[in-house]
Design a protein around this motif. Structure first.
Motif, short mmCIF file in Angstrom:
data_model
loop_
_atom_site.label_atom_id
_atom_site.label_comp_id
_atom_site.label_asym_id
_atom_site.label_seq_id
_atom_site.Cartn_x
_atom_site.Cartn_y
_atom_site.Cartn_z
N SER A 3 0.84 -1.20 0.00
CA SER A 3 0.00 0.00 0.00
C SER A 3 0.87 1.24 0.00
O SER A 3 1.95 1.26 0.59
CB SER A 3 -0.88 0.02 1.25
OG SER A 3 -1.73 -1.08 1.30
N LEU A 83 -4.61 6.41 0.32
CA LEU A 83 -4.15 5.05 0.54
C LEU A 83 -4.49 4.28 -0.72
O LEU A 83 -5.65 4.27 -1.15
CB LEU A 83 -4.92 4.41 1.70
CG LEU A 83 -4.39 4.57 3.10
CD1 LEU A 83 -5.44 4.11 4.11
CD2 LEU A 83 -3.11 3.79 3.28
N TYR A 94 -8.57 -0.89 6.22
CA TYR A 94 -8.27 0.52 6.53
C TYR A 94 -9.53 1.37 6.36
O TYR A 94 -9.84 2.23 7.18
CB TYR A 94 -7.18 1.06 5.62
CG TYR A 94 -5.83 0.40 5.75
CD1 TYR A 94 -5.32 -0.02 6.98
CD2 TYR A 94 -5.03 0.21 4.62
CE1 TYR A 94 -4.08 -0.61 7.09
CE2 TYR A 94 -3.78 -0.38 4.73
CZ TYR A 94 -3.31 -0.79 5.95
OH TYR A 94 -2.08 -1.37 6.05
N LYS A 97 -12.06 1.04 9.22
CA LYS A 97 -11.63 1.71 10.44
C LYS A 97 -11.64 3.23 10.28
O LYS A 97 -12.04 3.96 11.20
CB LYS A 97 -10.24 1.22 10.85
CG LYS A 97 -10.26 -0.23 11.29
CD LYS A 97 -8.87 -0.75 11.54
CE LYS A 97 -8.91 -2.23 11.89
NZ LYS A 97 -7.57 -2.82 11.97
N TRP A 128 -9.73 11.26 3.70
CA TRP A 128 -9.00 10.10 3.18
C TRP A 128 -9.58 9.68 1.84
O TRP A 128 -10.80 9.76 1.63
CB TRP A 128 -9.11 8.92 4.14
CG TRP A 128 -8.41 9.15 5.44
CD1 TRP A 128 -8.90 9.77 6.54
CD2 TRP A 128 -7.07 8.78 5.76
NE1 TRP A 128 -7.96 9.80 7.54
CE2 TRP A 128 -6.82 9.19 7.08
CE3 TRP A 128 -6.05 8.12 5.07
CZ2 TRP A 128 -5.61 8.98 7.72
CZ3 TRP A 128 -4.85 7.90 5.69
CH2 TRP A 128 -4.63 8.34 7.01
#
Length: 137
Positions: A3, A83, A94, A97, A128
């Motif tokens: 990643s 990401l 990910y 969360k 994100w």
């Protein structure tokens, strides 16, 4: 591929110029895709950058784009943490969360370019972007 975690910058119509400048600063390979490349030619946005990525020889990755149609550019919404990679299980984890207790702007689902992608803001106000690269097979 492992990643990648890197900044994703948003621009007010000058992403091409900014990313070309960063290429001059850091060197490397710059890939640019316009909204028109993905069939979104309307509203004068066809030549604007939908996604740009600079991979420098030093191992730095910088991504950026012009703000999408309908979104305004303002201090505080001109960056996100990206990401990305092909480890679907890890990236889904990910996402779960990061989005828990936050807000989802774009659900994590298959997009027009073929990747699974989503955007959320975590419970601390950090935006994100999660992109699971499509497999070539």
């Amino acid at each position: 591929m492992a990643s990648l975690l890197n900044p994703y910058l948003s621009f007010d119509g000058n992403a091409r110029q900014a990313l070309e400048f960063y290429k001059e600063v850091f060197g490397g390979e710059l890939r640019l895709n316009t909204y028109g490349d993905f069939g979104q030619a309307g509203a004068g946005h066809a030549d604007k950058i939908m996604h740009g990525m600079l991979a420098s020889p030093a191992g730095h990755t910088l991504m950026g784009a012009d703000m999408p149609p309908g979104m305004s550019h303002a201090p505080g919404n001109n960056f996100a943490v990206s990401l990305s990679g092909d480890d679907e299980s890890a990236l889904h984890g990910y996402w779960e969360k990061l989005s828990d207790g936050g807000s989802v702007a774009v659900p994590l689902e298959k997009q027009m370019w073929g990747d699974v992608f989503g955007m959320c803001t975590d419970r601390f106000g950090i935006p994100w972007m999660v992109d699971i690269t499509r497999s070539e097979g």
